[in-house]
Design a protein around this motif. Sequence first.
Motif, PDB file in Angstrom:
ATOM      1  N   PHE A  18       0.858  -1.189   0.000  1.00 62.17           N
ATOM      2  CA  PHE A  18       0.000   0.000   0.000  1.00 62.17           C
ATOM      3  C   PHE A  18       0.894   1.239   0.000  1.00 62.17           C
ATOM      4  O   PHE A  18       1.843   1.337   0.788  1.00 62.17           O
ATOM      5  CB  PHE A  18      -0.897  -0.006   1.230  1.00 62.17           C
ATOM      6  CG  PHE A  18      -1.674   1.262   1.450  1.00 62.17           C
ATOM      7  CD1 PHE A  18      -2.649   1.667   0.556  1.00 62.17           C
ATOM      8  CD2 PHE A  18      -1.422   2.053   2.564  1.00 62.17           C
ATOM      9  CE1 PHE A  18      -3.371   2.833   0.772  1.00 62.17           C
ATOM     10  CE2 PHE A  18      -2.132   3.220   2.783  1.00 62.17           C
ATOM     11  CZ  PHE A  18      -3.110   3.609   1.883  1.00 62.17           C
ATOM     12  N   THR A  19       0.599   2.207  -0.874  1.00 63.22           N
ATOM     13  CA  THR A  19       1.429   3.405  -1.016  1.00 63.22           C
ATOM     14  C   THR A  19       0.585   4.666  -0.883  1.00 63.22           C
ATOM     15  O   THR A  19      -0.484   4.775  -1.496  1.00 63.22           O
ATOM     16  CB  THR A  19       2.148   3.433  -2.374  1.00 63.22           C
ATOM     17  OG1 THR A  19       2.945   2.245  -2.510  1.00 63.22           O
ATOM     18  CG2 THR A  19       3.048   4.656  -2.498  1.00 63.22           C
ATOM     19  N   ILE A  20       1.091   5.602  -0.079  1.00 64.23           N
ATOM     20  CA  ILE A  20       0.521   6.948   0.001  1.00 64.23           C
ATOM     21  C   ILE A  20       1.458   7.860  -0.769  1.00 64.23           C
ATOM     22  O   ILE A  20       2.632   8.005  -0.415  1.00 64.23           O
ATOM     23  CB  ILE A  20       0.382   7.429   1.452  1.00 64.23           C
ATOM     24  CG1 ILE A  20      -0.393   6.411   2.283  1.00 64.23           C
ATOM     25  CG2 ILE A  20      -0.297   8.796   1.508  1.00 64.23           C
ATOM     26  CD1 ILE A  20      -0.438   6.748   3.768  1.00 64.23           C
ATOM     27  N   HIS A  21       0.956   8.473  -1.824  1.00 65.58           N
ATOM     28  CA  HIS A  21       1.787   9.342  -2.664  1.00 65.58           C
ATOM     29  C   HIS A  21       1.713  10.791  -2.184  1.00 65.58           C
ATOM     30  O   HIS A  21       0.682  11.248  -1.701  1.00 65.58           O
ATOM     31  CB  HIS A  21       1.331   9.264  -4.123  1.00 65.58           C
ATOM     32  CG  HIS A  21       1.393   7.880  -4.703  1.00 65.58           C
ATOM     33  ND1 HIS A  21       2.558   7.316  -5.166  1.00 65.58           N
ATOM     34  CD2 HIS A  21       0.415   6.936  -4.861  1.00 65.58           C
ATOM     35  CE1 HIS A  21       2.314   6.097  -5.615  1.00 65.58           C
ATOM     36  NE2 HIS A  21       1.015   5.843  -5.436  1.00 65.58           N
ATOM     37  N   ASN A  22       2.847  11.509  -2.345  1.00 64.31           N
ATOM     38  CA  ASN A  22       2.892  12.941  -2.006  1.00 64.31           C
ATOM     39  C   ASN A  22       2.312  13.178  -0.614  1.00 64.31           C
ATOM     40  O   ASN A  22       1.361  13.938  -0.420  1.00 64.31           O
ATOM     41  CB  ASN A  22       2.126  13.745  -3.055  1.00 64.31           C
ATOM     42  CG  ASN A  22       2.372  15.238  -2.930  1.00 64.31           C
ATOM     43  OD1 ASN A  22       3.389  15.677  -2.384  1.00 64.31           O
ATOM     44  ND2 ASN A  22       1.432  16.037  -3.404  1.00 64.31           N
ATOM     45  N   VAL A  23       2.919  12.546   0.370  1.00 63.96           N
ATOM     46  CA  VAL A  23       2.399  12.548   1.739  1.00 63.96           C
ATOM     47  C   VAL A  23       2.316  13.965   2.303  1.00 63.96           C
ATOM     48  O   VAL A  23       3.224  14.786   2.101  1.00 63.96           O
ATOM     49  CB  VAL A  23       3.298  11.679   2.645  1.00 63.96           C
ATOM     50  CG1 VAL A  23       2.879  11.802   4.098  1.00 63.96           C
ATOM     51  CG2 VAL A  23       3.227  10.232   2.201  1.00 63.96           C
ATOM     52  N   SER A  24       1.232  14.247   3.016  1.00 66.33           N
ATOM     53  CA  SER A  24       1.070  15.515   3.724  1.00 66.33           C
ATOM     54  C   SER A  24       1.049  15.246   5.220  1.00 66.33           C
ATOM     55  O   SER A  24       0.825  14.115   5.670  1.00 66.33           O
ATOM     56  CB  SER A  24      -0.223  16.217   3.307  1.00 66.33           C
ATOM     57  OG  SER A  24      -1.352  15.453   3.705  1.00 66.33           O
ATOM     58  N   ARG A  25       1.276  16.281   6.003  1.00 64.90           N
ATOM     59  CA  ARG A  25       1.307  16.115   7.455  1.00 64.90           C
ATOM     60  C   ARG A  25      -0.062  15.766   8.026  1.00 64.90           C
ATOM     61  O   ARG A  25      -0.162  15.184   9.103  1.00 64.90           O
ATOM     62  CB  ARG A  25       1.861  17.370   8.112  1.00 64.90           C
ATOM     63  CG  ARG A  25       3.384  17.503   7.960  1.00 64.90           C
ATOM     64  CD  ARG A  25       3.914  18.721   8.655  1.00 64.90           C
ATOM     65  NE  ARG A  25       3.541  18.742  10.061  1.00 64.90           N
ATOM     66  CZ  ARG A  25       3.587  19.838  10.803  1.00 64.90           C
ATOM     67  NH1 ARG A  25       3.982  20.979  10.285  1.00 64.90           N
ATOM     68  NH2 ARG A  25       3.244  19.786  12.075  1.00 64.90           N
ATOM     69  N   SER A  26      -1.119  16.087   7.308  1.00 62.32           N
ATOM     70  CA  SER A  26      -2.468  15.749   7.787  1.00 62.32           C
ATOM     71  C   SER A  26      -2.709  14.244   7.772  1.00 62.32           C
ATOM     72  O   SER A  26      -3.639  13.750   8.413  1.00 62.32           O
ATOM     73  CB  SER A  26      -3.520  16.450   6.922  1.00 62.32           C
ATOM     74  OG  SER A  26      -3.456  15.989   5.581  1.00 62.32           O
ATOM     75  N   GLN A  27      -1.877  13.492   7.049  1.00 58.84           N
ATOM     76  CA  GLN A  27      -2.039  12.045   6.973  1.00 58.84           C
ATOM     77  C   GLN A  27      -1.218  11.310   8.028  1.00 58.84           C
ATOM     78  O   GLN A  27      -1.249  10.077   8.090  1.00 58.84           O
ATOM     79  CB  GLN A  27      -1.650  11.559   5.569  1.00 58.84           C
ATOM     80  CG  GLN A  27      -2.589  12.073   4.488  1.00 58.84           C
ATOM     81  CD  GLN A  27      -2.017  11.946   3.098  1.00 58.84           C
ATOM     82  OE1 GLN A  27      -0.808  11.899   2.903  1.00 58.84           O
ATOM     83  NE2 GLN A  27      -2.892  11.902   2.111  1.00 58.84           N
ATOM     84  N   ALA A  28      -0.472  12.069   8.839  1.00 56.63           N
ATOM     85  CA  ALA A  28       0.307  11.437   9.907  1.00 56.63           C
ATOM     86  C   ALA A  28      -0.619  10.818  10.940  1.00 56.63           C
ATOM     87  O   ALA A  28      -1.707  11.337  11.213  1.00 56.63           O
ATOM     88  CB  ALA A  28       1.227  12.465  10.557  1.00 56.63           C
ATOM     89  N   GLY A  29      -0.180   9.717  11.508  1.00 54.93           N
ATOM     90  CA  GLY A  29      -0.994   9.042  12.521  1.00 54.93           C
ATOM     91  C   GLY A  29      -1.148   7.570  12.192  1.00 54.93           C
ATOM     92  O   GLY A  29      -0.323   6.978  11.478  1.00 54.93           O
TER      93      GLY A  29
END
Length: 263
Positions: free
Chosen positions: A89-100
């Motif tokens: 599973f890959t999250i592209h162009n990660v943002s800080r809102s996706q941390a956790g």
Amino acid sequence: MVVAWISWLSLFSIWSLLCTAIEDLQVEPQNSTVLRGSDARFNATLQGTWQVMTWTVGGSFVLTATPAEIISSSQMFSARFCSSSCVEFTIHNVSRSQAGPIICSVQAGYTPQTAQLSVQESGTVRITSGNVTVMQAQQVEFQCETTAWFPIPSVSWNLNGQAVDSSFYNTTSMADGHFFNSTSVLKIKTASSTKVECMATLPTLKTPQCSSVFLVVVPKPPDWTVLIAVVVSFGGIALLVLLIIGIIFIYKYRKEKKTKLPR
């Protein structure tokens, strides 16, 4: 006794099934730290058959996978089969809102597994003074500002490519909303022209952010005080000698003039 034995056997069977279920699904890495704008990847490895897998980011379902297809809610999320029993599973162009927490769930008896995602962010670095010109043996101060970093960056200084001992500079940091700003002050006294660099880095940064200026050192002008004092002293002595010689000359001249007058 038979009933009690059956009860214990049932409890042991349930406990064994629970332990097996926990081991049936594994998500790796358990903790991942990435830089904002990069990709974060997690591998889910299964034992046994499965029908539906879901991934949850920030409390929302973002991707569903079956052995036959992958359905994503956005181009920011994707997945691929790394083997018959593994899904990446890959999250592209990660943002800080996706941390956790990143949660992987599989239907039919699998215990959901949770991984933690941390997102770091690099900001700007700037030596505020610009290029500086000083005389030899003069102490000079440089100030470096880092803006909009998360978490607090590590700040260091270089002189002509050589690391400066931390005892020569002091760094303070403060929170600004969801970011951190830092100010580092370097005080040095150098005898030659030098390239001064301020660097800020995070564990996820491959190359530190850097700001550089040049310290130009010019020769110290000669101290004319002693020379002037010597010249003045010799000038005074010479003037005094000339004055004495003049007085003697005048005295002799008048004396000779008196001796030549008729009596």
